[in-house]
Design a protein around this motif. Structure first.
Motif, PDB file in Angstrom:
ATOM      1  N   ASP A 141       1.007  -1.193   0.069  1.00 45.87           N
ATOM      2  CA  ASP A 141       0.065   0.045  -0.026  1.00 45.87           C
ATOM      3  C   ASP A 141       0.694   1.231  -0.033  1.00 45.87           C
ATOM      4  O   ASP A 141       1.848   1.243   0.755  1.00 45.87           O
TER       5      ASP A 141
ATOM      6  N   CYS B 250       2.522   4.919   9.058  1.00 43.13           N
ATOM      7  CA  CYS B 250       1.790   3.676   9.108  1.00 43.13           C
ATOM      8  C   CYS B 250       2.965   2.636   8.420  1.00 43.13           C
ATOM      9  O   CYS B 250       2.629   1.558   8.433  1.00 43.13           O
TER      10      CYS B 250
ATOM     11  N   HIS C  29       4.019   2.423   5.302  1.00 49.45           N
ATOM     12  CA  HIS C  29       3.817   2.116   3.977  1.00 49.45           C
ATOM     13  C   HIS C  29       4.917   2.259   3.282  1.00 49.45           C
ATOM     14  O   HIS C  29       5.048   1.664   2.108  1.00 49.45           O
TER      15      HIS C  29
ATOM     16  N   GLU D 220      -5.245   3.010   1.602  1.00 49.30           N
ATOM     17  CA  GLU D 220      -5.566   1.807   2.334  1.00 49.30           C
ATOM     18  C   GLU D 220      -6.026   2.517   3.652  1.00 49.30           C
ATOM     19  O   GLU D 220      -6.865   2.082   4.212  1.00 49.30           O
ATOM     20  N   GLU D 221      -5.529   3.679   3.984  1.00 51.76           N
ATOM     21  CA  GLU D 221      -6.174   4.061   5.240  1.00 51.76           C
ATOM     22  C   GLU D 221      -7.431   4.790   5.015  1.00 51.76           C
ATOM     23  O   GLU D 221      -8.184   4.871   6.419  1.00 51.76           O
TER      24      GLU D 221
ATOM     25  N   HIS E 208       2.754  -6.086   6.886  1.00 51.01           N
ATOM     26  CA  HIS E 208       2.561  -4.761   7.466  1.00 51.01           C
ATOM     27  C   HIS E 208       3.579  -4.537   8.641  1.00 51.01           C
ATOM     28  O   HIS E 208       3.831  -5.573   9.412  1.00 51.01           O
TER      29      HIS E 208
ATOM     30  N   GLU F 195      -7.384  -3.472   7.967  1.00 49.39           N
ATOM     31  CA  GLU F 195      -6.432  -3.655   6.945  1.00 49.39           C
ATOM     32  C   GLU F 195      -7.022  -4.028   5.908  1.00 49.39           C
ATOM     33  O   GLU F 195      -8.027  -4.991   5.996  1.00 49.39           O
TER      34      GLU F 195
HETATM   35 ZN   LIG Z   1      -0.867   0.678   7.590  1.00 44.73          ZN
END
Ligand SMILES: [Zn+2]
Ligand SMILES: [Zn+2]
Length: 432
Positions: free
Chosen positions: A89, A123, A125, A158-159, A186, A360
Motif C-alpha cells: 500500500d 503507518c 507504508h 488503504e488508510e 504490515h 487492513e
Molecule cells: Zn497501514
C-alpha cells in the motif's frame, strides 16, 4: 501547492538519477529514505506510483497505471505455474512528523477538502513499498529458480479502507491473471526488527464507522422542562452502547464499540438541539458485525422514543461506507508461508501472534468469490535495543500513526525482502 509538487518531483527525479535502475538499482535504504521524505495522501499517490512503476518496467514487468484510483498493477509472466500476487500500500497520513530523522518529511499537501495538511508515512507504508521493490528485484534476478506468473500491485488509499475495493472494482481479478495466492505484510511497531509475526485465521478486524445525530428540542438551560435535552439522551445512548459487547454478544466472540467523538452545545445556559457522535465498531465474524450494527440502531430508536421525542426527532444513525472487512489468513497458506519465511530468517524469528482489532483492507482481496487464499503478516520494525529497553522499563513504544514512529529501516527492510521473496519462491515451486 505547485511549488510543493515540484519539490517532490525534483527529489524523486534526483533519486531516480542516482538509482538509474537500468544499470545499478538504487540501494533499498536510499529508496526508503526518498519514499519517506515524499509521502502522499490517500488517492493522491501519483508520484510514488510513477516512480516505482518506472523501475518495475525496467525490470521487465508489464505495468498498468491509474488502475482503481492511483493503483498500479505489474505483471511478470515466467512460464507455467501458479500465479502469486504481492501487494504493497502506498498512502501516507495527515500527521506532522516529529521523528527528528535527517530524512523526515516536511511535506504539506492539499487534501480532497482543499485543506493544507502535513503528510507523513506514519503507518510504515514506505517500508512496505521498499520491501516490495526489493522483492521484485530479487525475484527477477532469480527468475531461473521459479516459474509462474508474478502479479505485483501498488494499492492506493488503504488508510481510507477504499483502495483495495477500488482496484477490485476496476477489474483486478478479471483483466489480469487471477492469483492462486495473495501475499502482503504490515510493519509492526511492537515487534523487533528481524522478526516476523503471523496469525492463522482472522488476523485483523471488520471495521465499521457509524455517525449518529441525536436531535432534541433546544431552549433555556434554566427551563429544561420546556426542552428535550439531546446531551442527556446522548449520554444515555453511550451508556447503553456499553452493554452491547458486555451483555448481548457472546463472550467468546471479539467485538469493540467505541464512541470516539461527541460534540454538542454552545454555552452553559443553553440547551442545544443537536449532538453529533462518531463511533468505530470492530468485529471478526459477519454475524457479530450485523448484531452490533442492529443493536446500535435499536437502542438509538428505542431510547429516543423512551425519552419522549416525537417521530421526526428520533436519532439519525448513518452507517458510513468505510467498511473494511476482516483480514482472514487462510490457515494452510499461513503455516506454509511461515515455514518458508522461517527457512529464510530463522525459526526463532517467526512468531505466532494473537489477532488484533485493527483494520487492513488487504482482507478485501481474499473476499472475492471464488475466494483466493490470502496471507498478511507482521514485519517487526523496532530497533532491537529500543525494544529491549522498553521491555525492561515497561515504557510504551510509539505506535503506528504516531508522529514519532520511525522504523529501524535497514534490518526491517532486509528481513521483509527475505521473508517475501522466500514465501513467493516457495509458493511458485510448490514448497513449504
Ligand atoms: Zn497501514
Ligand atoms: Zn495505518
Amino acid at each position: 501547492m505547485k511549488l510543493i509538487l515540484l519539490k517532490s518531483a525534483t527529489l524523486i527525479a534526483a533519486a531516480l538519477a542516482i538509482g538509474a535502475p537500468a544499470q545499478a538499482a538504487e540501494p533499498l535504504i536510499d529508496l526508503y529514505k526518498t519514499l519517506h521524505a515524499n509521502p502522499e495522501l490517500s488517492h493522491m499517490e501519483s508520484e510514488t506510483s510513477k516512480m516505482l512503476g518506472a523501475e518495475l518496467e525496467t525490470l521487465g514487468f508489464d505495468v498498468t497505471y491509474e488502475f482503481g484510483s492511483t493503483g498500479t498493477v505489474a505483471v511478470f509472466k515466467n512460464g507455467d505455474g501458479p500465479t502469486v500476487l504481492i501487494r504493497a500500500d502506498m498512502d501516507a497520513l495527515p500527521v506532522t512528523e516529529a521523528t527528528g530523522a535527517s530524512y523526515a518529511s516536511t511535506k504539506i499537501m492539499e487534501d480532497h477538502n482543499g485543506n493544507m495538511q502535513p503528510v507523513m508515512h506514519a503507518c510504515g507504508h514506505d517500508i512496505h513499498m521498499t520491501v516490495f521493490m526489493g522483492t521484485a528485484r530479487d525475484l527477477i534476478a532469480r527468475k531461473a529458480e521459479w516459474s509462474g506468473t508474478l502479479v505485483m500491485i501498488l494499492q492506493p488509499a488503504e488508510e481510507l479502507g477504499q483502495g483495495a475495493r477500488a482496484m477490485i472494482g476496476a477489474g483486478l481479478f478479471d483483466k489480469f491473471p487471477r492469483p492462486d495466492y495473495n501475499l502482503a505484510l504490515h510493519t509492526n511497531s511492537a515487534m523487533p526488527a528481524g522478526t516476523v509475526g503471523y496469525t492463522p485465521g482472522y488476523a485483523l478486524a471488520n471495521v465499521d464507522s457509524v455517525d449518529i445525530t441525536v436531535r432534541g428540542i433546544g431552549g433555556h438551560g434554566a427551563y429544561p422542562n420546556t426542552t428535550k435535552d439531546p446531551i442527556v439522551l446522548a449520554a444515555q445512548l453511550i451508556q447503553g452502547f456499553q452493554t452491547i459487547v458486555s451483555r448481548e454478544i457472546s463472550p467468546t466472540q471479539p467485538a469493540v464499540v467505541t464512541v470516539g467523538s461527541i460534540h454538542g452545545g454552545t454555552k452553559h445556559n443553553i440547551i442545544g438541539d443537536e449532538v453529533k457522535m462518531q463511533l468505530t465498531l470492530r468485529s471478526y465474524s459477519p454475524e457479530v458485525r450485523q448484531q452490533t450494527l442492529a443493536a446500535i440502531r435499536r437502542m438509538a430508536d428505542g431510547m429516543g422514543r423512551a425519552y419522549g421525542l416525537p417521530e421526526d426527532k428520533l436519532p439519525i444513525v448513518i452507517h458510513q461506507d468505510e467498511f473494511t472487512p476482516a483480514a482472514f489468513n487462510n490457515p494452510a497458506l499461513s503455516e506454509r508461508a511461515a515455514n518458508l519465511i522461517a527457512g529464510a530468517i530463522g525459526e526463532k524469528n517467526v512468531i505466532k501472534v494473537d489477532p488484533v482489532m485493527g483494520g487492513e483492507d488487504f482482507g478485501e482481496f481474499g473476499q472475492v468469490e471464488p475466494k483466493i487464499p490470502s496471507f498478511i503478516y507482521w514485519l517487526g520494525a523496532v530497533a532491537p535495543a529500543d525494544y529491549a529497553a522498553a521491555k525492561a522499563s515497561g515504557a510504551t513504544l510509539p505506535s503506528l500513526h504516531s508522529p514519532t514512529f520511525l522504523p529501524d529501516a535497514a534490518p526491517t527492510i532486509d528481513t521483509g525482502v527475505k521473508a517475501m521473496s522466500a514465501s513467493a519462491l516457495g509458493l511458485f515451486n510448490g514448497q513449504g
